[in-house]
Design an enzyme around this catalytic site. Structure first.
Site, PDB file in Angstrom:
ATOM      1  NE  ARG A  62      34.506  35.498  40.001  1.00 39.95           N
ATOM      2  CZ  ARG A  62      35.399  36.387  40.460  1.00 39.95           C
ATOM      3  NH1 ARG A  62      36.060  37.134  39.631  1.00 39.95           N
ATOM      4  NH2 ARG A  62      35.613  36.495  41.753  1.00 39.95           N
ATOM      5  NE  ARG A  88      35.154  41.522  38.530  1.00 44.62           N
ATOM      6  CZ  ARG A  88      34.580  41.004  39.633  1.00 44.62           C
ATOM      7  NH1 ARG A  88      34.983  41.377  40.827  1.00 44.62           N
ATOM      8  NH2 ARG A  88      33.620  40.093  39.527  1.00 44.62           N
ATOM      9  CB  ILE A  89      39.468  36.144  38.955  1.00 49.37           C
ATOM     10  CG1 ILE A  89      40.496  36.621  39.985  1.00 49.37           C
ATOM     11  CG2 ILE A  89      39.741  34.714  38.487  1.00 49.37           C
ATOM     12  CD1 ILE A  89      41.920  36.647  39.502  1.00 49.37           C
ATOM     13  CG  LEU A  90      38.428  37.640  32.926  1.00 47.69           C
ATOM     14  CD1 LEU A  90      39.235  37.811  31.647  1.00 47.69           C
ATOM     15  CD2 LEU A  90      37.094  38.367  32.817  1.00 47.69           C
ATOM     16  CG  ASN A 103      46.626  39.338  32.767  1.00 49.33           C
ATOM     17  OD1 ASN A 103      46.876  40.512  32.462  1.00 49.33           O
ATOM     18  ND2 ASN A 103      46.280  38.971  33.988  1.00 49.33           N
ATOM     19  CG  HIS A 105      51.851  37.779  37.269  1.00 50.49           C
ATOM     20  ND1 HIS A 105      50.893  38.248  38.141  1.00 50.49           N
ATOM     21  CD2 HIS A 105      52.887  37.346  38.028  1.00 50.49           C
ATOM     22  CE1 HIS A 105      51.328  38.093  39.385  1.00 50.49           C
ATOM     23  NE2 HIS A 105      52.537  37.556  39.335  1.00 50.49           N
ATOM     24  CB  THR A 140      35.815  30.892  38.728  1.00 51.95           C
ATOM     25  OG1 THR A 140      35.357  30.416  37.458  1.00 51.95           O
ATOM     26  CG2 THR A 140      36.354  32.304  38.590  1.00 51.95           C
ATOM     27  CG  ASP A 141      33.988  27.494  42.905  1.00 50.24           C
ATOM     28  OD1 ASP A 141      33.220  28.342  42.382  1.00 50.24           O
ATOM     29  OD2 ASP A 141      34.152  27.396  44.125  1.00 50.24           O
TER      30      ASP A 141
HETATM   31  N1  LIG Z   1      48.300  39.467  37.595  1.00 46.43           N
HETATM   32  C1  LIG Z   1      48.130  40.592  36.769  1.00 46.43           C
HETATM   33  C2  LIG Z   1      48.982  41.753  37.221  1.00 46.43           C
HETATM   34  O1  LIG Z   1      49.511  41.748  38.325  1.00 46.43           O
HETATM   35  N2  LIG Z   1      49.115  42.781  36.354  1.00 46.43           N
HETATM   36  C3  LIG Z   1      49.920  43.920  36.570  1.00 46.43           C
HETATM   37  O2  LIG Z   1      49.156  45.092  36.513  1.00 46.43           O
HETATM   38  C4  LIG Z   1      49.811  46.050  35.764  1.00 46.43           C
HETATM   39  C5  LIG Z   1      48.879  47.059  35.158  1.00 46.43           C
HETATM   40  O3  LIG Z   1      48.393  47.908  36.119  1.00 46.43           O
HETATM   41  P1  LIG Z   1      48.372  49.499  35.871  1.00 46.43           P
HETATM   42  O4  LIG Z   1      47.407  49.735  34.770  1.00 46.43           O
HETATM   43  O5  LIG Z   1      47.948  50.048  37.176  1.00 46.43           O
HETATM   44  O6  LIG Z   1      49.774  49.903  35.486  1.00 46.43           O
HETATM   45  C6  LIG Z   1      50.514  45.272  34.727  1.00 46.43           C
HETATM   46  O7  LIG Z   1      51.615  46.014  34.210  1.00 46.43           O
HETATM   47  C7  LIG Z   1      50.936  44.038  35.449  1.00 46.43           C
HETATM   48  O8  LIG Z   1      52.219  44.219  35.974  1.00 46.43           O
END
Ligand SMILES: NCC(=O)N[C@@H]1O[C@H](COP(=O)([O-])[O-])[C@@H](O)[C@H]1O
Length: 558
Positions: A62, A88-90, A103, A105, A140-141
């Protein structure tokens, strides 16, 4: 100008949306993916945005991958990193070196973190979900292994709620969250960064929005973001016209007497139409102005007539006789329990709707004779405090709703309701002749009624009854002519001779006064404030009119 490094794993829809909208003027310096065939690469190139691909080689840790990403980005200047489906988890390797990293979600965190936000939301049976833009923090740890509980848990920047509808599946819900939710929330967050309105305290895990920016909440109660929820109370036959679909939505927190929450007493009759709701709302708002028994007849949201009197029947008779021809097919509003005498008069000519705070049994029997007359009861509890029998009922005229709004294409206007109410003491007499007591009373009545007339609006009143209404004209002098014509040709048993004229804004020229004088007007109430006030006052003096200024305007444009 804020420059963004975007990092996506797939389509990068949010990044492209931000690139197209440039919130706060922010622009992309680069878009980077870890997948060679990610569709976002082509879409970014089409927009002229440089792209970088840093694949995750099989033996790469990572931290090594993140170092490679930082290396690729070192070619560019940027002050914000936006992730979008960057799966990827940063770790601190990247985050300590990068500027603020955001980000999005697809859930209202901390609910439903992880990979299946829509499925989890549906399974939990929530009726509202949404999306969250958050600051990315190290999950991350020490060895670079993911700490699941820390994923998606950085401080929240902004959220957007999205309703979950009956019958939604993952696809329909996802579509709504991604496009209606994320497409609002992510640009908003970027705009805040671009306007330097965000303060991020990672140690405290807090984000604050600078109160001086236009996007922050203001002290007057006009929120930075207006979230209103209302439930579809009814699907209407059609909208303003038959080719338009429509529904009425109800806000159950509203305490004020309202047409939306009124009971239709003759249930067998046709349901209210879109226009009926709109006009009945206007009619009810008008009669809420008065403490004395009041009646109004409304057409196309404008009063065809309005009056107050000692009895409701008398008030109705006076309102109707202002313009009985226009009142045909109108909406009647009363501010007292409707009695049989008033009901008899109402059914004497065709009316669409009557709205009142209750009906005597006799009145109801009379009104229900008319199949197509919809009888609305705004509720005993909404009755005028003086004649209701309940314990301290809310007065009909008590207006608890503070704001009104009007949808525009691409947004909406929100304003405080025009709750102004004047008394004789508020009037400033500006002419040589003082108004008589009767004229002063008439001025107050005319002004309160005129608030409900579309601008440019002119209203002639005699005592506390209308005699002519000139509504919705694009020139004030034409509004005067229209009111004069109505008083002359349509009013029954009354005319403009010796009446009072109210104008919803100042007279820019003396011509309106001249027209009024021709019609027989003897007193005028208007805001004042024109550069030509002196000429207007002089014209009034020449005609021995009494004129008073209210010092405030009562425009009504919709
Ligand atoms: N925890 C982060 C997460 O779940 N992100 C999700 O991924 C999508 C983008 O994917 P895409 O490019 O396949 O549309 C974002 O729109 C968000 O909803």
């Amino acid at each position: 100008m804020t420059r963004i490094a975007g990092m996506a794993g797939n389509r990068g829809r949010n990044l492209l949306n931000i690139a197209d909208r440039k919130p706060g003027g922010a622009e992309f310096a680069v878009i980077l993916t870890n997948t060679e065939d990610a569709p976002v690469l082509e879409a970014a190139a089409e927009r002229g945005i440089p792209t970088e691909v840093v694949p995750l080689a099989e033996d790469m840790s990572r931290r090594e991958h993140e170092e490679a990403v930082l290396e690729a980005l070192s070619e560019y200047e940027f002050d914000l990193v936006c992730l979008d489906g960057y799966m990827r988890i940063l770790s601190d390797t990247f985050l300590d070196e990068a500027p603020t990293t955001l980000n999005v979600h697809p859930a209202l965190l901390p609910s439903f973190p992880g990979m299946d936000a829509w499925g989890d939301a549906l399974e939990a049976g929530v009726s509202v979900t949404g999306c969250t833009v958050h600051v990315v923090t190290d999950a991350t740890d020490e060895d670079g292994a993911v700490v699941e509980d820390e994923v998606d848990m950085g401080p929240i920047v902004t959220q957007e709620p999205i309703p979950v509808y009956e019958g939604d599946d993952e696809d329909t819900l996802k579509e709504r969250v991604l496009y209606e939710g994320e497409f609002r929330a992510y640009p908003r967050a970027v705009k805040w960064v671009a306007e330097d309105a965000l303060e991020i305290d990672l140690e405290a895990g807090e984000v604050t929005v600078d109160a001086d920016t236009p996007t922050a909440p203001d002290a007057e109660g006009l929120p930075a973001r207006r979230l209103t929820a209302s439930d579809r109370a009814d699907t209407l036959r059609y909208g303003e016209n038959p080719h338009q679909d429509a529904a009425v939505y109800a806000d159950y927190t509203c305490d004020e007497a309202s047409v939306v929450h009124a009971d239709q007493l003759n249930e067998g009759a046709k349901a209210l139409s879109y226009n009926n709701y709109n006009d009945a709302d206007g009619a009810l708002n008008l009669i809420k102005e008065f403490d004395e028994p009041a009646a109004a007849v409304i057409k196309h949201t404008n009063p065809a007539g309005c009056a107050t009197a000692d009895s409701l029947a008398e008030a109705y008779e006076k309102a109707l006789s202002t313009d009985p021809m226009s009142a045909f097919g109108g909406i009647v509003a009363l501010n007292r329990e409707c009695d049989a005498a008033t009901a008899e008069q109402i059914i004497d000519s065709f009316k669409e709707v009557v709205v009142a705070p209750g009906y005597t049994d006799d009145a109801l029997e009379v009104l229900c004779e008319k199949e197509n007359l919809r009888v609305l009861d705004v509720g005993r509890e909404a009755r005028s405090a003086s004649d209701a029998s309940g314990d301290e009922p809310r007065a009909l005229g008590e207006q608890t709703e503070r704001f009104t709004e009007k949808d525009l294409v691409g947004g909406r206007l929100v304003q405080e309701r025009d709750l102004q109410s004047i008394s004789v003491d508020d009037l400033e007499v500006v002419t040589e002749r003082e108004p008589t007591e009767e004229e002063l009373e008439s001025m107050v009545f005319a002004w309160q009624t005129l608030k409900h007339v579309k601008s440019n609006g002119i209203l002639f009143a005699d005592g506390t009854e209308t005699v002519g209404v000139g509504m919705g004209q694009v020139s004030r002098v034409d509004a005067v002519r229209l009111a004069a014509m109505k008083a002359d040709e349509h009013a029954e048993g009354k005319d403009a001779e010796g009446a009072v004229m109210a104008s919803d804004a100042f007279f820019p020229f003396p011509d309106g006064i001249e027209e009024a004088a021709k019609a027989g007007i003897e007193a005028v109430v208007q805001p004042g404030g024109s550069v030509n006030d002196e000429d207007v006052i002089e014209a009034a003096d020449e005609h021995d009119m009494a004129m008073a200024f209210t010092g405030q305007r009562s425009f009504k444009h919709d």
